[in-house]
Design a protein around this motif. Structure first.
Motif, PDB file in Angstrom:
ATOM      1  N   ILE A  39       0.836  -1.207   0.000  1.00  0.00           N
ATOM      2  CA  ILE A  39       0.000   0.000   0.000  1.00  0.00           C
ATOM      3  C   ILE A  39       0.874   1.262   0.000  1.00  0.00           C
ATOM      4  O   ILE A  39       0.602   2.216  -0.735  1.00  0.00           O
ATOM      5  CB  ILE A  39      -0.983  -0.019   1.189  1.00  0.00           C
ATOM      6  CG1 ILE A  39      -1.973  -1.182   1.034  1.00  0.00           C
ATOM      7  CG2 ILE A  39      -1.739   1.312   1.292  1.00  0.00           C
ATOM      8  CD1 ILE A  39      -2.740  -1.524   2.297  1.00  0.00           C
ATOM      9  N   ALA A  40       1.933   1.260   0.804  1.00  0.00           N
ATOM     10  CA  ALA A  40       2.839   2.417   0.816  1.00  0.00           C
ATOM     11  C   ALA A  40       3.452   2.632  -0.564  1.00  0.00           C
ATOM     12  O   ALA A  40       3.560   3.767  -1.038  1.00  0.00           O
ATOM     13  CB  ALA A  40       3.932   2.226   1.875  1.00  0.00           C
ATOM     14  N   ALA A  41       3.821   1.550  -1.227  1.00  0.00           N
ATOM     15  CA  ALA A  41       4.411   1.659  -2.568  1.00  0.00           C
ATOM     16  C   ALA A  41       3.421   2.250  -3.565  1.00  0.00           C
ATOM     17  O   ALA A  41       3.805   3.057  -4.422  1.00  0.00           O
ATOM     18  CB  ALA A  41       4.891   0.289  -3.046  1.00  0.00           C
ATOM     19  N   GLU A  42       2.156   1.872  -3.459  1.00  0.00           N
ATOM     20  CA  GLU A  42       1.131   2.414  -4.367  1.00  0.00           C
ATOM     21  C   GLU A  42       0.985   3.922  -4.176  1.00  0.00           C
ATOM     22  O   GLU A  42       0.767   4.655  -5.139  1.00  0.00           O
ATOM     23  CB  GLU A  42      -0.229   1.743  -4.128  1.00  0.00           C
ATOM     24  CG  GLU A  42      -0.259   0.239  -4.282  1.00  0.00           C
ATOM     25  CD  GLU A  42      -0.159  -0.286  -5.696  1.00  0.00           C
ATOM     26  OE1 GLU A  42       0.345   0.432  -6.585  1.00  0.00           O
ATOM     27  OE2 GLU A  42      -0.573  -1.439  -5.913  1.00  0.00           O
ATOM     28  N   LEU A  43       1.099   4.382  -2.933  1.00  0.00           N
ATOM     29  CA  LEU A  43       0.960   5.814  -2.654  1.00  0.00           C
ATOM     30  C   LEU A  43       2.209   6.592  -3.062  1.00  0.00           C
ATOM     31  O   LEU A  43       2.116   7.648  -3.680  1.00  0.00           O
ATOM     32  CB  LEU A  43       0.638   6.040  -1.174  1.00  0.00           C
ATOM     33  CG  LEU A  43      -0.741   5.550  -0.726  1.00  0.00           C
ATOM     34  CD1 LEU A  43      -0.852   5.585   0.792  1.00  0.00           C
ATOM     35  CD2 LEU A  43      -1.848   6.363  -1.377  1.00  0.00           C
ATOM     36  N   VAL A  44       3.382   6.086  -2.726  1.00  0.00           N
ATOM     37  CA  VAL A  44       4.616   6.787  -3.058  1.00  0.00           C
ATOM     38  C   VAL A  44       4.869   6.777  -4.566  1.00  0.00           C
ATOM     39  O   VAL A  44       5.226   7.800  -5.146  1.00  0.00           O
ATOM     40  CB  VAL A  44       5.823   6.173  -2.311  1.00  0.00           C
ATOM     41  CG1 VAL A  44       7.140   6.752  -2.820  1.00  0.00           C
ATOM     42  CG2 VAL A  44       5.691   6.410  -0.800  1.00  0.00           C
ATOM     43  N   GLY A  45       4.691   5.642  -5.191  1.00  0.00           N
ATOM     44  CA  GLY A  45       4.918   5.523  -6.632  1.00  0.00           C
ATOM     45  C   GLY A  45       3.714   6.020  -7.409  1.00  0.00           C
ATOM     46  O   GLY A  45       3.583   7.211  -7.694  1.00  0.00           O
ATOM     47  N   ARG A  46       2.853   5.099  -7.717  1.00  0.00           N
ATOM     48  CA  ARG A  46       1.584   5.441  -8.360  1.00  0.00           C
ATOM     49  C   ARG A  46       0.668   4.249  -8.234  1.00  0.00           C
ATOM     50  O   ARG A  46       1.118   3.113  -8.061  1.00  0.00           O
ATOM     51  CB  ARG A  46       1.762   5.815  -9.817  1.00  0.00           C
ATOM     52  CG  ARG A  46       2.117   4.649 -10.709  1.00  0.00           C
ATOM     53  CD  ARG A  46       2.261   5.105 -12.152  1.00  0.00           C
ATOM     54  NE  ARG A  46       2.665   3.969 -12.963  1.00  0.00           N
ATOM     55  CZ  ARG A  46       1.909   3.437 -13.906  1.00  0.00           C
ATOM     56  NH1 ARG A  46       0.728   3.935 -14.176  1.00  0.00           N
ATOM     57  NH2 ARG A  46       2.342   2.409 -14.591  1.00  0.00           N
ATOM     58  N   PHE A  47      -0.614   4.507  -8.352  1.00  0.00           N
ATOM     59  CA  PHE A  47      -1.572   3.411  -8.408  1.00  0.00           C
ATOM     60  C   PHE A  47      -2.004   3.244  -9.857  1.00  0.00           C
ATOM     61  O   PHE A  47      -1.595   2.332 -10.531  1.00  0.00           O
ATOM     62  CB  PHE A  47      -2.755   3.648  -7.466  1.00  0.00           C
ATOM     63  CG  PHE A  47      -3.702   2.483  -7.428  1.00  0.00           C
ATOM     64  CD1 PHE A  47      -3.291   1.273  -6.901  1.00  0.00           C
ATOM     65  CD2 PHE A  47      -4.974   2.580  -7.956  1.00  0.00           C
ATOM     66  CE1 PHE A  47      -4.137   0.166  -6.892  1.00  0.00           C
ATOM     67  CE2 PHE A  47      -5.828   1.492  -7.950  1.00  0.00           C
ATOM     68  CZ  PHE A  47      -5.414   0.287  -7.421  1.00  0.00           C
ATOM     69  N   LYS A  48      -2.793   4.176 -10.360  1.00  0.00           N
ATOM     70  CA  LYS A  48      -3.214   4.126 -11.763  1.00  0.00           C
ATOM     71  C   LYS A  48      -2.695   5.304 -12.570  1.00  0.00           C
ATOM     72  O   LYS A  48      -2.507   5.199 -13.764  1.00  0.00           O
ATOM     73  CB  LYS A  48      -4.746   4.106 -11.855  1.00  0.00           C
ATOM     74  CG  LYS A  48      -5.384   2.794 -11.509  1.00  0.00           C
ATOM     75  CD  LYS A  48      -6.884   2.894 -11.743  1.00  0.00           C
ATOM     76  CE  LYS A  48      -7.489   1.544 -12.013  1.00  0.00           C
ATOM     77  NZ  LYS A  48      -8.923   1.665 -12.299  1.00  0.00           N
ATOM     78  N   LYS A  49      -2.514   6.428 -11.904  1.00  0.00           N
ATOM     79  CA  LYS A  49      -2.158   7.669 -12.601  1.00  0.00           C
ATOM     80  C   LYS A  49      -0.677   7.996 -12.430  1.00  0.00           C
ATOM     81  O   LYS A  49      -0.123   7.796 -11.352  1.00  0.00           O
ATOM     82  CB  LYS A  49      -2.970   8.844 -12.033  1.00  0.00           C
ATOM     83  CG  LYS A  49      -4.461   8.725 -12.213  1.00  0.00           C
ATOM     84  CD  LYS A  49      -5.165   9.943 -11.630  1.00  0.00           C
ATOM     85  CE  LYS A  49      -6.667   9.832 -11.841  1.00  0.00           C
ATOM     86  NZ  LYS A  49      -7.348  11.065 -11.480  1.00  0.00           N
ATOM     87  N   ASP A  50      -0.080   8.542 -13.508  1.00  0.00           N
ATOM     88  CA  ASP A  50       1.247   9.130 -13.358  1.00  0.00           C
ATOM     89  C   ASP A  50       1.047  10.456 -12.635  1.00  0.00           C
ATOM     90  O   ASP A  50       0.301  11.318 -13.104  1.00  0.00           O
ATOM     91  CB  ASP A  50       1.886   9.365 -14.735  1.00  0.00           C
ATOM     92  CG  ASP A  50       2.363   8.061 -15.343  1.00  0.00           C
ATOM     93  OD1 ASP A  50       2.807   7.178 -14.591  1.00  0.00           O
ATOM     94  OD2 ASP A  50       2.283   7.928 -16.584  1.00  0.00           O
ATOM     95  N   ARG A  51       1.688  10.609 -11.497  1.00  0.00           N
ATOM     96  CA  ARG A  51       1.446  11.767 -10.639  1.00  0.00           C
ATOM     97  C   ARG A  51       2.610  11.920  -9.679  1.00  0.00           C
ATOM     98  O   ARG A  51       3.490  11.077  -9.601  1.00  0.00           O
ATOM     99  CB  ARG A  51       0.144  11.571  -9.873  1.00  0.00           C
ATOM    100  CG  ARG A  51       0.070  10.170  -9.224  1.00  0.00           C
ATOM    101  CD  ARG A  51      -0.478  10.209  -7.839  1.00  0.00           C
ATOM    102  NE  ARG A  51      -0.646   8.880  -7.288  1.00  0.00           N
ATOM    103  CZ  ARG A  51       0.185   8.334  -6.419  1.00  0.00           C
ATOM    104  NH1 ARG A  51       1.248   8.978  -6.015  1.00  0.00           N
ATOM    105  NH2 ARG A  51      -0.041   7.141  -5.917  1.00  0.00           N
ATOM    106  N   ALA A  52       2.570  13.015  -8.942  1.00  0.00           N
ATOM    107  CA  ALA A  52       3.573  13.225  -7.897  1.00  0.00           C
ATOM    108  C   ALA A  52       3.426  12.143  -6.825  1.00  0.00           C
ATOM    109  O   ALA A  52       2.321  11.660  -6.556  1.00  0.00           O
ATOM    110  CB  ALA A  52       3.386  14.609  -7.278  1.00  0.00           C
ATOM    111  N   GLY A  53       4.537  11.781  -6.201  1.00  0.00           N
ATOM    112  CA  GLY A  53       4.502  10.801  -5.128  1.00  0.00           C
ATOM    113  C   GLY A  53       3.801  11.348  -3.891  1.00  0.00           C
ATOM    114  O   GLY A  53       3.837  12.552  -3.629  1.00  0.00           O
TER     115      GLY A  53
END
Length: 190
Positions: free
Chosen positions: A59-73
């Motif tokens: 879950i932390a990786a999904e938030l820091v990296g991305r889930f579906k969207k390219d976005r800021a960490g």
């Protein structure tokens, strides 16, 4: 073997159907707490033991990296990844406080604390939630079965409607994914 695999898949589906019937409101609450925390400059701190440790990291990786969207960490930390901290605290103070000491050191105003325990009986997860409450931080417990003592401690407690560890863990990661998607949708609207 085919029949056993079908039974496993059906059991997982049934747990998620019950989650859909009974827990959507709590998933919304968790997502809202995460969104509020992140909007106010806080971070999401997640932890658990064993499979729940893996879920925390996922879950932390999904938030820091991305889930579906390219976005800021987004700021998120799994308290299960620093073996030096875990082993030093366990050696010096005991395993029951390995997460509480990290909350004490790293927790700040506006942070959201998420403790994961499939049974709700993990003493170190409960101890960390107590520490977070003492510091005035918002807390979430993801558990299963009757939720154990942990379910009574957190601001929001979601009890997956199963006592089977594997099914609870499968639901926890689904909940984590739903929260990550809601966070992205709320914070990174196109």
């Amino acid at each position: 073997m085919r029949d056993k695999i079908k039974d496993i898949l059906l059991e997982s589906i049934q747990v998620k159907e019950e989650l859909l019937r009974t827990c959507v409101g709590q998933i919304v609450q968790i997502a809202e707490l995460a969104i509020e925390s992140l909007k106010k400059g806080g971070k999401v701190i997640i932890f658990g033991n064993g499979g729940s440790a893996s879920d925390s990291q996922h879950i932390a990786a999904e938030l820091v990296g991305r889930f579906k969207k390219d976005r800021a960490g987004l700021p998120a930390i799994a308290l299960t990844t620093n073996t030096s901290i875990l082993t030093a605290v366990a050696n010096d103070y005991g395993y029951d406080v390995v997460f509480a000491k990290q909350i004490e050191a790293l927790g700040q105003k506006n942070d959201l604390i998420i403790g994961i325990s499939t049974s709700g009986k993990a003493k170190n997860v409960a101890s960390a939630i107590k520490q977070a409450k003492k510091m005035g931080l918002k807390t979430v417990a993801l558990t299963g079965g009757d939720g154990g003592d942990l379910a009574k401690l957190a601001d929001v407690s979601l009890l997956v409607p199963s006592a089977v560890t594997a099914r609870v863990q499968e639901a926890h990661i689904t909940i984590g994914h739903a929260v990550c998607e809601m966070v992205e949708q709320a914070l990174f609207q196109e």
